[in-house]
Write a protein that holds these residues in place. Structure first.
Motif, short mmCIF file in Angstrom:
data_model
loop_
_atom_site.label_atom_id
_atom_site.label_comp_id
_atom_site.label_asym_id
_atom_site.label_seq_id
_atom_site.Cartn_x
_atom_site.Cartn_y
_atom_site.Cartn_z
N ILE A 92 2.49 4.65 -4.73
CA ILE A 92 2.06 3.50 -3.88
C ILE A 92 1.93 4.15 -2.56
CG2 ILE A 92 2.63 1.19 -2.78
CD1 ILE A 92 4.90 0.86 -5.02
N ILE A 93 0.75 3.71 -1.92
CA ILE A 93 0.46 4.28 -0.38
C ILE A 93 0.63 3.04 0.51
CG2 ILE A 93 -1.49 5.18 0.95
CD1 ILE A 93 -2.77 6.37 -1.59
N GLY A 94 1.65 3.06 1.27
CA GLY A 94 1.78 2.24 2.38
C GLY A 94 3.06 1.48 1.97
N ALA A 95 3.89 1.41 3.02
CA ALA A 95 5.40 0.79 2.81
C ALA A 95 5.41 -0.49 3.86
CB ALA A 95 6.44 1.81 2.99
N GLY A 96 4.45 -1.24 3.95
CA GLY A 96 4.46 -2.34 4.47
C GLY A 96 4.67 -3.47 3.66
N PRO A 97 4.66 -5.00 3.87
CA PRO A 97 4.99 -6.01 2.87
C PRO A 97 4.25 -5.74 1.74
CG PRO A 97 4.74 -6.95 5.01
CD PRO A 97 4.47 -5.51 5.15
N SER A 98 3.06 -5.44 1.63
CA SER A 98 2.37 -5.37 0.21
C SER A 98 3.08 -4.06 -0.76
CB SER A 98 0.74 -4.75 0.59
OG SER A 98 0.21 -5.97 1.18
N GLY A 99 3.02 -2.79 -0.12
CA GLY A 99 3.56 -1.79 -0.89
C GLY A 99 5.22 -1.95 -1.53
N VAL A 101 -2.63 4.67 -8.96
CA VAL A 101 -2.39 5.07 -7.50
C VAL A 101 -2.55 3.22 -6.87
CG1 VAL A 101 -3.41 5.48 -5.45
CG2 VAL A 101 -3.08 7.12 -7.15
N LEU A 102 -1.59 2.79 -6.18
CA LEU A 102 -1.62 1.49 -5.66
C LEU A 102 -1.73 1.50 -4.32
CD1 LEU A 102 1.00 1.70 -7.95
CD2 LEU A 102 0.47 -0.67 -8.07
N ILE A 103 -3.04 1.25 -3.89
CA ILE A 103 -3.31 1.18 -2.40
C ILE A 103 -3.01 -0.09 -1.66
CG2 ILE A 103 -5.17 1.40 -0.55
CD1 ILE A 103 -6.47 3.33 -2.70
N ALA A 104 -1.82 -0.07 -0.82
CA ALA A 104 -1.28 -1.11 0.07
C ALA A 104 -1.36 -0.75 1.63
CB ALA A 104 0.14 -1.38 -0.42
N THR A 105 -2.44 -0.14 2.11
CA THR A 105 -2.60 0.14 3.46
C THR A 105 -3.12 -1.06 4.40
OG1 THR A 105 -4.84 0.82 2.78
CG2 THR A 105 -3.01 2.57 3.05
N GLY A 106 -3.60 -2.10 3.61
CA GLY A 106 -3.96 -3.34 4.53
C GLY A 106 -5.32 -3.43 4.94
N TYR A 107 -5.67 -4.61 5.24
CA TYR A 107 -7.06 -4.70 5.88
C TYR A 107 -7.01 -4.43 7.46
CZ TYR A 107 -5.00 -9.36 7.17
OH TYR A 107 -4.09 -10.34 7.54
N LEU A 147 -6.37 2.46 -10.53
CA LEU A 147 -6.40 2.20 -9.23
C LEU A 147 -6.20 1.05 -8.69
CD1 LEU A 147 -6.99 3.97 -6.42
CD2 LEU A 147 -9.69 3.24 -6.61
N TYR A 148 -5.37 0.43 -7.90
CA TYR A 148 -4.90 -0.87 -7.64
C TYR A 148 -4.99 -1.09 -6.21
CZ TYR A 148 -3.39 -1.04 -12.69
OH TYR A 148 -3.33 -0.98 -13.80
N PHE A 149 -5.29 -2.25 -5.99
CA PHE A 149 -5.19 -2.85 -4.63
C PHE A 149 -4.43 -4.08 -4.35
CE2 PHE A 149 -9.38 -0.55 -5.47
CZ PHE A 149 -9.48 0.33 -4.56
N VAL A 150 -3.73 -4.01 -3.15
CA VAL A 150 -2.51 -5.08 -2.85
C VAL A 150 -2.73 -5.28 -1.44
CG1 VAL A 150 -0.70 -3.77 -3.00
CG2 VAL A 150 -0.35 -6.52 -3.24
N GLY A 151 -2.87 -6.56 -0.95
CA GLY A 151 -2.81 -7.00 0.57
C GLY A 151 -3.99 -6.94 1.24
N PHE A 152 -5.25 -7.10 0.45
CA PHE A 152 -6.67 -7.08 0.85
C PHE A 152 -7.14 -8.58 0.74
CE2 PHE A 152 -5.60 -2.70 -0.03
CZ PHE A 152 -5.91 -2.20 1.09
N ASN A 153 -6.82 -9.39 0.28
CA ASN A 153 -7.10 -10.83 0.02
C ASN A 153 -6.88 -11.64 1.29
OD1 ASN A 153 -7.67 -10.20 -2.62
ND2 ASN A 153 -6.06 -11.00 -3.29
N LEU A 154 -7.90 -12.56 1.65
CA LEU A 154 -7.50 -13.55 2.79
C LEU A 154 -7.58 -14.89 2.23
CD1 LEU A 154 -9.68 -11.95 5.58
CD2 LEU A 154 -7.40 -11.96 5.51
#
Length: 374
Positions: free
Chosen positions: A8-15, A123-129, A343-350
């Protein structure tokens, strides 16, 4: 280093949401964080920030907020909750690991930081928008003698007491910072370039988010109709303020332009009272003045650029452009093409129904997809 199952990349709420679900499911993972703490973006936000979404829909997976938390949680309590979440699920990020490159190599993903290289199946990318601040250069900016900062650096209005401060942009941050400046004794102005939509945080004792969640089940047509009805109330409220209002319903604006409505927390009342002044788009800066498109001039001591952020995933993920939309966000949470598998993405929806709620739901879908592939 051994091959990592899930990185997981990013330890904010998404990660953290993904990490919590993986831990609950007994699935191994590692998490990289570019700073020295979890939820670093939240720690760096301005002091008066509260969640604009209802606590009922904003908790991370498997751990509700403490019962004594208010409906709209202040920054410090949210940070305490994030810390508690990491402890509860024994999430221990590898800190100070800013990712510089992510690329596919055979069946694995190679992730590089400034001093290490990791290999992972997923790899789960959670770096945010909001990874990179948007910092447009104003015409004549080099001549301006006052202070110019991006909203990410703004903490509170105390340093600006009795000063003229111009906030550029009227999104959620810009509106709230303008209010904070006024309440701190500054003379606050806000430059609004593009039409906006404004919604109340609550309506007749219910959060606007809860109403959105109720009405969205009936589809966009019904939701847009309801949104226009509510908008009529706002149109009356903004008469004489100078705020340009979008012709679109808030829901239409979000779907078509990716622009979130401003959730009003008191700024509008202060604008109507004459305590915060709305200005048009900026033409040019001089050494001590801002000259606006309508020819008006304003002496200014400081400018706060509340101009938003970029995701800028193309800066770190090789060949990602084909799976990004026109705003630079991933078109989906994962992709079936071989070159992007794993490759996964979380936290990029609005979504209309709240970003933190969506993070919770999206993390569940992602972990379910990973489980199916095991």
């Amino acid at each position: 280093m051994a091959i990592i199952e899930n990185l997981i990349i990013g330890a904010g709420p998404s990660g953290l949401s993904v990490a919590g679900r993986l831990r609950k499911a007994g699935i191994p993972f590692e998490i990289l964080e570019k700073t020295d703490s979890v939820g670093s973006a939240w720690r760096n936000h301005y002091d008066r920030l509260h969640l604009h979404t209802d606590k009922k829909y904003s908790a991370l997976p498997h751990l509700p907020f403490p019962k004594d938390y208010p409906t709209f949680i202040p920054k410090n309590q949210y940070i305490a909750y994030i810390d508690q979440y990491a402890d509860y699920f024994n999430i221990k990020p590898i800190f100070n690991q800013e990712v510089t490159a992510v690329r596919k190599s055979g069946d694995l993903w190679v992730v590089k930081t400034k001093d290490k290289v990791y290999e992972a199946k997923n790899v789960l990318i959670a770096t945010g928008y909001n990874r990179v601040p948007k910092y447009p250069t104003l015409k004549g900016q080099g001549n301006f003698k006052g202070e110019i900062i991006h909203s990410e650096k703004y903490k509170n209005g105390k340093p600006y007491k009795n000063k003229n401060v111009l906030v550029v942009g009227y999104g959620n941050s810009g509106a709230e910072i303008a209010l904070d400046l006024y309440e701190s004794g500054a003379k606050a102005f806000v430059s609004i370039r593009n039409p906006v939509n404004i919604v109340k945080r609550e309506f007749k004792g219910r959060s606007t988010q809860s109403l959105a969640i109720f009405f969205i089940r009936f589809g966009n047509t019904v939701y847009d109709f309801i949104a226009r009805l509510f908008k009529k109330l706002v149109l009356k409220a903004v008469e004489g303020t100078g705020i340009p209002i979008s012709p679109l319903a808030p829901s239409e604006q979000l779907r078509t332009l990716g622009k979130v409505a401003v959730i009003d927390v008191g700024t509008l009342a202060q604008i109507k009272a004459g305590n915060i002044t709305v200005m048009p788009d900026i033409e040019i800066l001089t050494d001590h003045e801002v000259i606006f498109k309508n020819g008006k001039k304003l002496p200014v001591d400081a400018i706060v650029m509340a101009t938003g952020y970029h995701a800028r995933l193309e800066e770190i993920v090789t060949d990602i452009a084909p799976i990004l939309n026109e705003r630079g966000y991933p078109k989906a949470m994962w992709f079936n093409e071989e070159s992007y598998s794993g490759l996964y993405f979380v936290g990029f929806n609005l979504p209309l129904t709240g970003i933190l709620r969506d993070i919770n739901l999206s993390s569940e879908k992602i972990v379910s997809h990973i489980l199916k592939g095991k």
